[in-house]
Design a protein around this motif. Structure first.
Motif, short mmCIF file in Angstrom:
data_model
loop_
_atom_site.label_atom_id
_atom_site.label_comp_id
_atom_site.label_asym_id
_atom_site.label_seq_id
_atom_site.Cartn_x
_atom_site.Cartn_y
_atom_site.Cartn_z
N TYR A 7 -32.47 -12.84 -0.98
CA TYR A 7 -33.89 -12.72 -0.62
C TYR A 7 -34.51 -14.11 -0.67
O TYR A 7 -34.43 -14.78 -1.69
CB TYR A 7 -34.60 -11.77 -1.58
CG TYR A 7 -36.08 -11.54 -1.28
CD1 TYR A 7 -36.48 -10.45 -0.51
CD2 TYR A 7 -37.07 -12.39 -1.79
CE1 TYR A 7 -37.83 -10.22 -0.25
CE2 TYR A 7 -38.41 -12.17 -1.53
CZ TYR A 7 -38.79 -11.08 -0.76
OH TYR A 7 -40.12 -10.85 -0.50
N GLU A 8 -35.11 -14.53 0.42
CA GLU A 8 -35.77 -15.83 0.47
C GLU A 8 -36.99 -15.73 1.37
O GLU A 8 -36.98 -14.97 2.34
CB GLU A 8 -34.81 -16.91 0.98
CG GLU A 8 -34.21 -16.60 2.34
CD GLU A 8 -33.15 -17.59 2.77
OE1 GLU A 8 -33.26 -18.76 2.40
OE2 GLU A 8 -32.22 -17.18 3.50
N VAL A 9 -38.04 -16.49 1.04
CA VAL A 9 -39.27 -16.47 1.81
C VAL A 9 -39.53 -17.84 2.40
O VAL A 9 -39.50 -18.85 1.69
CB VAL A 9 -40.47 -16.04 0.94
CG1 VAL A 9 -41.76 -16.05 1.76
CG2 VAL A 9 -40.23 -14.65 0.35
N THR A 10 -39.77 -17.88 3.72
CA THR A 10 -40.08 -19.12 4.42
C THR A 10 -41.32 -18.90 5.27
O THR A 10 -41.32 -18.05 6.18
CB THR A 10 -38.91 -19.55 5.33
OG1 THR A 10 -37.71 -19.67 4.57
CG2 THR A 10 -39.22 -20.87 6.02
N ASP A 11 -42.40 -19.64 4.98
CA ASP A 11 -43.64 -19.55 5.75
C ASP A 11 -44.13 -18.11 5.90
O ASP A 11 -44.49 -17.68 7.00
CB ASP A 11 -43.46 -20.20 7.13
CG ASP A 11 -43.24 -21.69 7.05
OD1 ASP A 11 -43.69 -22.31 6.06
OD2 ASP A 11 -42.62 -22.25 7.97
N GLY A 12 -44.11 -17.37 4.82
CA GLY A 12 -44.63 -16.01 4.85
C GLY A 12 -43.68 -14.97 5.39
O GLY A 12 -44.04 -13.80 5.50
N VAL A 13 -42.45 -15.39 5.70
CA VAL A 13 -41.45 -14.47 6.25
C VAL A 13 -40.32 -14.32 5.24
O VAL A 13 -39.68 -15.30 4.86
CB VAL A 13 -40.89 -14.99 7.59
CG1 VAL A 13 -39.85 -14.02 8.15
CG2 VAL A 13 -42.02 -15.21 8.59
N ALA A 14 -40.08 -13.10 4.79
CA ALA A 14 -38.99 -12.82 3.85
C ALA A 14 -37.72 -12.48 4.63
O ALA A 14 -37.75 -11.63 5.53
CB ALA A 14 -39.36 -11.66 2.94
N TRP A 15 -36.63 -13.14 4.27
CA TRP A 15 -35.32 -12.87 4.86
C TRP A 15 -34.46 -12.15 3.84
O TRP A 15 -34.22 -12.68 2.74
CB TRP A 15 -34.65 -14.17 5.31
CG TRP A 15 -35.24 -14.73 6.57
CD1 TRP A 15 -36.41 -15.41 6.69
CD2 TRP A 15 -34.68 -14.62 7.89
NE1 TRP A 15 -36.62 -15.75 8.01
CE2 TRP A 15 -35.58 -15.29 8.77
CE3 TRP A 15 -33.52 -14.06 8.41
CZ2 TRP A 15 -35.34 -15.37 10.14
CZ3 TRP A 15 -33.28 -14.15 9.77
CH2 TRP A 15 -34.19 -14.80 10.63
N LEU A 16 -34.03 -10.95 4.18
CA LEU A 16 -33.15 -10.15 3.33
C LEU A 16 -31.78 -10.13 4.02
O LEU A 16 -31.61 -9.50 5.07
CB LEU A 16 -33.71 -8.74 3.18
CG LEU A 16 -33.05 -7.82 2.16
CD1 LEU A 16 -33.14 -8.39 0.75
CD2 LEU A 16 -33.68 -6.43 2.21
N THR A 17 -30.82 -10.85 3.43
CA THR A 17 -29.54 -11.09 4.09
C THR A 17 -28.40 -10.44 3.33
O THR A 17 -28.19 -10.70 2.14
CB THR A 17 -29.27 -12.61 4.18
OG1 THR A 17 -30.35 -13.25 4.85
CG2 THR A 17 -27.96 -12.87 4.94
#
Length: 254
Positions: A7-17
């Protein structure tokens, strides 16, 4: 979170990989637990406006259930909380996007189907392959709302995969891009959503699904109820004021 889901957040976008590329990102117990934890974290995360679900590597978004694990555990009917199904067994009011970087079969198809939007690499493949292994797909009940009924029947009865172009033609996919552009394109799409007024975005998502649950008259009535607090919000005054003042609006989410 688990070691196989990031789980990581970049510029208000969370990426669940899903990070299990050696097993084509199959849905092992650890992966399922990680998806649950990541989904709950996103719902509670005030710094994340949009969720992107994807898989590691360039071969598979998610190949579905871990068949070896199923055989070892003699899994019969999966429990209701087997896997997070957005809008069914967990409420996710903020927008979700599937970034499909390869095969999305069975449970992988489920994950993509449950997201609000789908961006696919040009080599992506989609299949509800349960008929080929004697398993079930009750989660596919909404499919004929997403695509024409005869298309849904072909997908369900044959178990054959659709390529990305055909999936887009049927409306199952929003955008098809080169694999090397998948992350940037999806991030750009998510950031455009995240830049909008958050109360309006959430209400828009609710409105889009009303016709799946209500007749038209009831859908209109329910939409009025959903949007009334948005009209009365501070953000509803901020938008026109920012336009008048020729500046970027500052959303408060209230």
């Amino acid at each position: 979170m688990s070691d196989v889901v990031r789980y990581e957040v970049t510029d208000g976008v969370a990426w669940l990989t899903i990070d299990r590329p050696e097993a084509r990102n199959a849905l092992s117990k650890d992966v399922r637990e990680g998806l649950w934890a990541g989904t709950r974290r996103f719902v509670a995360d005030d710094d994340a406006a949009v969720l992107v679900v994807t898989g590691a590597g360039d071969k598979a978004f998610c190949a579905g259930g871990d068949l070896k694990e199923m055989a070892e555990t003699s899994l019969e009917v999966p429990p209701p909380d087997f896997l997070p199904q957005f809008g069914r067994n967990i409420d996710v009011p903020k927008p979700t996007i599937a970034a499909v970087n390869g095969v999305a079969y069975a449970g992988g198809f489920l994950l993509a189907q449950q997201c609000d939007l789908v961006v696919a690499s040009d080599h992506a493949r989609f299949a509800i392959s349960e008929v080929k292994v004697g398993r079930g797909s009750p989660w596919a009940a909404p499919l004929s709302w997403l695509v024409p009924p005869r298309v849904a029947l072909e997908i369900l009865l044959t178990g054959d995969p659709l390529d990305a172009a055909r999936a887009k033609a049927f409306g199952l996919v929003n955008h098809v891009v080169h694999a090397c552009d998948l992350r940037d394109h999806t991030q750009s799409l998510a950031r455009r959503i995240a830049a909008n007024a958050p109360l309006s975005v959430r209400a828009a998502k609710q409105t889009a699904y009303l016709s799946a649950h209500h007749d038209l008259a009831d859908a209109y009535d329910r939409a009025e109820e959903i949007w009334a607090p948005v009209y009365r919000s501070a953000d509803a005054q901020e938008g026109p004021a920012a336009f008048r003042d020729k500046r970027t609006p500052v959303w408060k989410g209230r």
